[in-house]
Design an enzyme around this catalytic site. Sequence first.
Site, PDB file in Angstrom:
ATOM      1  CG  ASN A   1      -2.048  -1.015   1.078  1.00 21.64           C
ATOM      2  OD1 ASN A   1      -2.405  -1.428  -0.026  1.00 21.64           O
ATOM      3  ND2 ASN A   1      -2.588  -1.454   2.204  1.00 21.64           N
TER       4      ASN A   1
ATOM      5  CG  ASP B   1      -9.258  -6.324  -2.800  1.00 19.71           C
ATOM      6  OD1 ASP B   1      -8.926  -7.044  -3.748  1.00 19.71           O
ATOM      7  OD2 ASP B   1      -8.512  -6.040  -1.849  1.00 19.71           O
TER       8      ASP B   1
ATOM      9  NE  ARG C   1     -10.479   2.587  -4.422  1.00 22.17           N
ATOM     10  CZ  ARG C   1     -11.482   3.253  -4.950  1.00 22.17           C
ATOM     11  NH1 ARG C   1     -12.160   2.720  -5.940  1.00 22.17           N
ATOM     12  NH2 ARG C   1     -11.806   4.458  -4.522  1.00 22.17           N
TER      13      ARG C   1
END
Length: 479
Positions: free
Chosen positions: A60, A169, A145
């Site tokens: 992330n 997701d 994303r």
Amino acid sequence: MTHSLRIPDLTIPARPARAGWPVGVGPGDAGDPAVNDVDVIRVPGEARLAGTVHVVGAKNSALKLMAAALLAPGRSVITNVPRITDIAIMGEVLRRLGCVVRFAADDPVDPMVARGGVERSRSVVIDVPEQPGAEADYDLVRRLRASICVLGPLLARRRYVRVAHPGGDAIGSRGLDMHIAGLARMGAEISGEHGFVIAEAPDGLYGADILLDFPSVGATENLVMAAVLARGATTIDNAAREPEIVDICTMLNRMGARIEGAGTSTLHIAGVPELRPVRHATVGDRIVAGTWAFAAAMTRGDVTVTGVDPAYLEVALDKLVSAGGLVETRGGAFRVRMDDRPKAVDVVTLPFPGFATDLLPMAIGLAAVSDGASLITENIFDGRFMFANEMMRLGADIRTDGHHALVCGHDRLSGAPVRATDIRAGAGLIIAGLCADGVTEVSHVHHVDRGYPDFVADLRALGVEVERGTAPEEPDLAI
């Protein structure tokens, strides 16, 4: 124009299937880096994890650091990047924007490699042109994303950007309202057509005072990357405080940005005319580390986790102590030992520094084998409990009601075929399988590949004989 996902200069040799990545599946293997969605992981029950596992850079964070490199022409190098599918996809996003992207061996070397293990992290070298492209294609954005994070830096550099609406997701709605509202306050004109977000700022962006309705990590990242090249000063209130936000702000400041307040709820950004490329090491992945912490507790094991600051997991580790575990912390490592059956604890997910929503599947797994009943509350994503039905196939006693799940623990679960619905759910199901009688077969493990570099090899290093293979072909039921 048709694009291929073959990446010729992602020169990472194919790894053998026995190491946990089937040939041609891992990111950077020869050929298409697309994952194999027909793979399964077979997990033996009644297992106990013991040993040491090293955690590499945070997915992330690394994805957003790669996007931040767009802010400065020239060569930036990001080290400690996890070798996962999403990184390969982000590399292709940058290539289509005109960057030259290649992957190289990490320096320093991953400790697991030094001990003869499989390489799980790389350095990514990004050469950014003077005029990067301005459009992110749907075929990539729908698969990742996080690629929406090119919106801010490209708008700042090019004053025009066209980015497809993202996918990601299946864990609930994750809108772009705060991204768009914040950029509009900085002078951008935002529109949408044919599934694309189009942002324009013909005269450039300018500083503004922005109040986020919610401390969104994605919105904070996009707005910070846009603000660093804006004219004047920007203040972002109710900003996200996650370690990944601190990481990207640290990299941007090394590039010449002027950001204060990283790690607090208020960010102050003084715009600068230009930035310079840098070399930066990705912060360790607290979610992967937390996964191993809960795995140790669930299997009544003894696991030492290195590569992550334990302070990033303070709430999660406190929960394990409340459950009866022994937790020791030191520097960039921690140890979790659970000698007896865990005690039931309640969990509420919140933005950092609260309990991370990405660890919710592991919290439900722990509750499923604990002594007593646990109330699990999810406050971030409305679809996070989608995987509960799969956990119930393993015999977990779960009752959901909106944002709440009541979990009554059993001493053992029961092995069964289950399906991973997202990255963290997949990891949670695999670990739950370790606590079951019999064998658990987890399908759709391509989700796990998106967030955990060589999960199977790490499980084997902790003493579990996990197998990865191809799922049996389904019969043709056509009439």
